[in-house]
Design an enzyme around this catalytic site. Structure first.
Site, PDB file in Angstrom:
ATOM      1  N   ARG A   1       0.840  -1.209   0.000  1.00  0.00           N
ATOM      2  CA  ARG A   1       0.000   0.000   0.000  1.00  0.00           C
ATOM      3  C   ARG A   1       0.870   1.253   0.000  1.00  0.00           C
ATOM      4  NH1 ARG A   1      -5.253  -0.768   3.843  1.00  0.00           N
ATOM      5  NH2 ARG A   1      -5.962  -2.689   2.854  1.00  0.00           N
TER       6      ARG A   1
ATOM      7  N   LYS B   1      -0.336  -4.914  -5.866  1.00  0.00           N
ATOM      8  CA  LYS B   1      -0.179  -3.477  -5.743  1.00  0.00           C
ATOM      9  C   LYS B   1       1.192  -3.212  -5.148  1.00  0.00           C
ATOM     10  CE  LYS B   1      -3.014  -3.444  -1.547  1.00  0.00           C
ATOM     11  NZ  LYS B   1      -3.633  -4.784  -1.645  1.00  0.00           N
TER      12      LYS B   1
HETATM   13  C1  G6P Z   1      -6.165  -5.909   0.922  1.00  0.00           C
HETATM   14  C2  G6P Z   1      -6.359  -6.364  -0.486  1.00  0.00           C
HETATM   15  C3  G6P Z   1      -7.011  -5.283  -1.290  1.00  0.00           C
HETATM   16  C4  G6P Z   1      -8.291  -4.816  -0.644  1.00  0.00           C
HETATM   17  C5  G6P Z   1      -8.051  -4.444   0.787  1.00  0.00           C
HETATM   18  C6  G6P Z   1      -9.315  -4.114   1.553  1.00  0.00           C
HETATM   19  O1  G6P Z   1      -5.244  -4.866   0.967  1.00  0.00           O
HETATM   20  O2  G6P Z   1      -5.132  -6.714  -1.082  1.00  0.00           O
HETATM   21  O3  G6P Z   1      -7.222  -5.738  -2.583  1.00  0.00           O
HETATM   22  O4  G6P Z   1      -8.777  -3.704  -1.315  1.00  0.00           O
HETATM   23  O5  G6P Z   1      -7.399  -5.484   1.468  1.00  0.00           O
HETATM   24  O6  G6P Z   1     -10.112  -5.230   1.656  1.00  0.00           O
HETATM   25  P1  G6P Z   1     -11.380  -5.260   2.600  1.00  0.00           P
HETATM   26  O7  G6P Z   1     -12.091  -6.528   2.214  1.00  0.00           O
HETATM   27  O8  G6P Z   1     -10.886  -5.242   4.021  1.00  0.00           O
HETATM   28  O9  G6P Z   1     -12.157  -4.011   2.296  1.00  0.00           O
HETATM   29 ZN    ZN Z   2      -0.505  -4.673   2.437  1.00  0.00          ZN
END
Ligand code: G6P
Ligand code: ZN
Length: 544
Positions: free
Chosen positions: A285, A379
């Site tokens: 992130r 990512k």
């Molecule tokens: C992780 C995943 C993302 C996703 C995020 C939030 O970081 O890799 O792809 O957007 O979690 O997921 P959630 O189900 O908690 O909203």
């Molecule tokens: Zn992460």
């Protein structure tokens, strides 16, 4: 090397969520818990004779898990394991190493942005040969095995030094302990204009990159301070700690407050740095912060799409872009102007994999502080920061100037996410069921002073493998393009987390505070779902 077959019994609840299996460390510490899941991976994916990449974000339990998985890989006939020194590999680095070395897959040990330490969270995720998270048909199959598993295979001990680079033998299996940063740093040098960024730093510009005591530290230090010449000390909290220093390693305005204070000039001895950034536990992130604005992840994707050709790796333009459904439509506006496709996928990076593999999209992003491209299949936090640095260095404009120029050209999508964490699971499901039941009556009615144009439960048909994913979030879309989206998180480990995503596009009023611009939608979102009545919560626990 003696292979032992250990009898075990199935555990409930080993179903991978949005991003792998995530549980409290104490759950993973139960005898056989990790082993069962790992054996389920080996039973599902044919990995005998294969090359596997292994590493994690360095959190508590990482080293124990690495040792167990190496011993199980040897017992299950894996030919070679590439493991990061000390057990460390960021999530994007695993993806990069899988692709560069032609590995068949990888195992990532991380609970991403969730807190670490003995009382924190741990996680495990399987990635496939394209370097990306396994698709649902594989994670479902892994889960099915965990429900019936009766034994696993493991060798008694693996004699290798996780802290010393080099090649080792564990029975017939090769273990290569690799530098966690080398391959990744090489890839970044192929994508970005290092000379321009170096010149920008040489001209005296300053940066603060908060690695949040997590996995991005070694990557950011090598690239930003080492190869690009940022002043030593620009990377703060750069040493990965098992408990992330007791912090919540999530780069958002709620958890990276020190960085935001520094960017507003509060705690910096010589005024605010020119460029602020942070990354999460496993470095996938990112948050980019200017002196005035925190760049929302949805805006970040849109700005990168609009300016991508200034970055050498994307100089030929973009094949297309993709965003998760709750991510704002700011990038859609850019895609339309560029005349390229814009795909809307469910939440979860794994949904971008097929589009990237098929060459349909080059850039993708999510509101949850994730941005990435076809350079890997995860990512990528440090990559996103290098993108912005490349733009700043190339244009001579600051983060704030780039953002404001973007809004002036394309309009602004005010955006915020309100999280109601650790609510009762039964109440959360009742809330979503209640919304679903209302959906057929909503279109054409008035809410927040405007007409509802669309109300549905988002479903996705993958254009490449034609898989169908239903129930991916409740969407309320208004005539003017404003949206309220409701979803239950798939990554939490404590009860349920309700996420409410709010978006208001504006063509002319560009200078408002986001919470003020969204106030009517916020009020409507609480009322429509009866959040207080059903969960007892007056206010969200986290606002980003
Ligand atoms: C992780 C995943 C993302 C996703 C995020 C939030 O970081 O890799 O792809 O957007 O979690 O997921 P959630 O189900 O908690 O909203
Ligand atoms: Zn992460």
């Amino acid at each position: 090397m003696t292979i032992q077959t250990i009898p075990t019994r199935a555990f409930d609840g080993q179903k991978p969520g949005t991003s792998g299996l995530r549980k409290k460390v104490t759950v993973f510490q139960q005898p056989h818990y990790l082993e069962n899941f790992v054996q389920a991976v080996f039973d599902t994916v044919p990995l005998a004779g294969a090359t596997l990449v292994l590493g994690g974000d360095g959190r508590f339990h990482n080293r124990v898990a690495v040792d167990t998985i190496v011993r199980m890989a040897a017992a299950n006939g894996v030919a070679r394991v590439l493991v990061g020194q000390g057990g460390l590999l960021s999530t994007p680095a695993v993806s990069c190493v899988i692709r560069k070395h032609g590995a068949d897959g990888g195992i990532i040990l991380s609970a991403s942005h969730n807190p670490g330490g003995p009382d924190g969270d741990f996680g495990i995720k399987y990635n496939i040969g394209n370097g990306g998270p396994a698709p649902e048909k594989i994670t479902d199959a892994i889960y099915a095995v965990t429900q019936t598993i009766t034994e696993y295979r493991i060798v008694e001990s693996a004699e290798f030094d996780l802290d010393t680079l080099g090649r080792y033998s564990v029975g017939d299996m090769i273990v290569d302990v690799i530098d966690p940063v080398d391959d990744y740093a090489e890839l970044m040098q192929q994508l970005f204009d290092f000379d321009a960024i170096r010149a920008w730093f040489a001209a005296g510009h300053t940066l603060r990159f908060d690695a949040m005591s997590a996995a991005s530290g070694p990557y950011a230090t090598r690239l930003l301070e080492g190869l690009l010449g940022a002043t030593p000390g620009s990377v703060v909290n750069g040493v990965p700690l098992e408990d992330f220093g007791g912090h919540h390693p999530d780069p958002n305005p709620a958890h990276a407050t020190e960085l935001i204070d520094a960017m507003r000039g509060g705690s910096a001895p010589h005024g605010a740095p020119d460029f602020g950034a942070a990354s999460d536990g496993d470095a996938d992130r990112n948050m980019v912060v200017g002196r005035k604005h925190n760049v929302s992840p949805s805006d970040s994707l849109a700005v990168l799409a609009a300016n991508a050709t200034l970055i050498p790796g994307y100089a030929n333009g973009l094949a297309g872009v993709a965003r998760s459904m709750p991510t704002s439509c700011a990038v859609d506006v850019v895609a339309e102007e560029l005349g390229i496709d814009c795909f809307e996928t469910p939440t979860g990076w794994k949904f971008f994999g097929n589009l990237l593999d098929a060459g349909k999209v080059t850039l993708c992003g999510e509101e949850s502080y994730g941005t990435g491209s076809d350079h890997v299949r995860e990512k990528d936090g440090v990559w996103a920061v290098l993108c912005w640095l490349n733009l700043v260095a190339k244009t001579g404009q600051s983060i704030d100037e780039l953002l404001e120029a973007h809004w002036a050209r394309f309009g602004r999508h005010y955006y915020s996410r309100h999280d109601f964490e650790a609510i009762d699971t039964v109440a959360a499901n009742a809330l979503v069921d209640g919304l679903r039941a209302k959906l057929p009556t909503l279109v054409g009615s008035q809410l927040a002073g405007k007409r509802i144009a669309l109300a549905d439960d988002f479903a996705y048909d993958d254009p490449i493998d034609h898989s169908h994913s239903a129930k991916q979030g409740i969407r309320i879309v208004f005539d003017d393009g404003a949206r309220i989206v409701y979803r239950l998180s798939g990554t939490g480990t404590d009860g349920a987390t309700l996420r409410v995503y709010l978006e208001q596009p504006e063509r002319d009023r560009l200078d408002l505070d986001a919470q003020e611009a969204l106030a009517p939608l916020i009020a409507a979102s609480r009322e429509l779902a009866d959040i207080k009545g059903l969960t007892g919560r007056e206010a969200p626990t986290v606002v980003t």
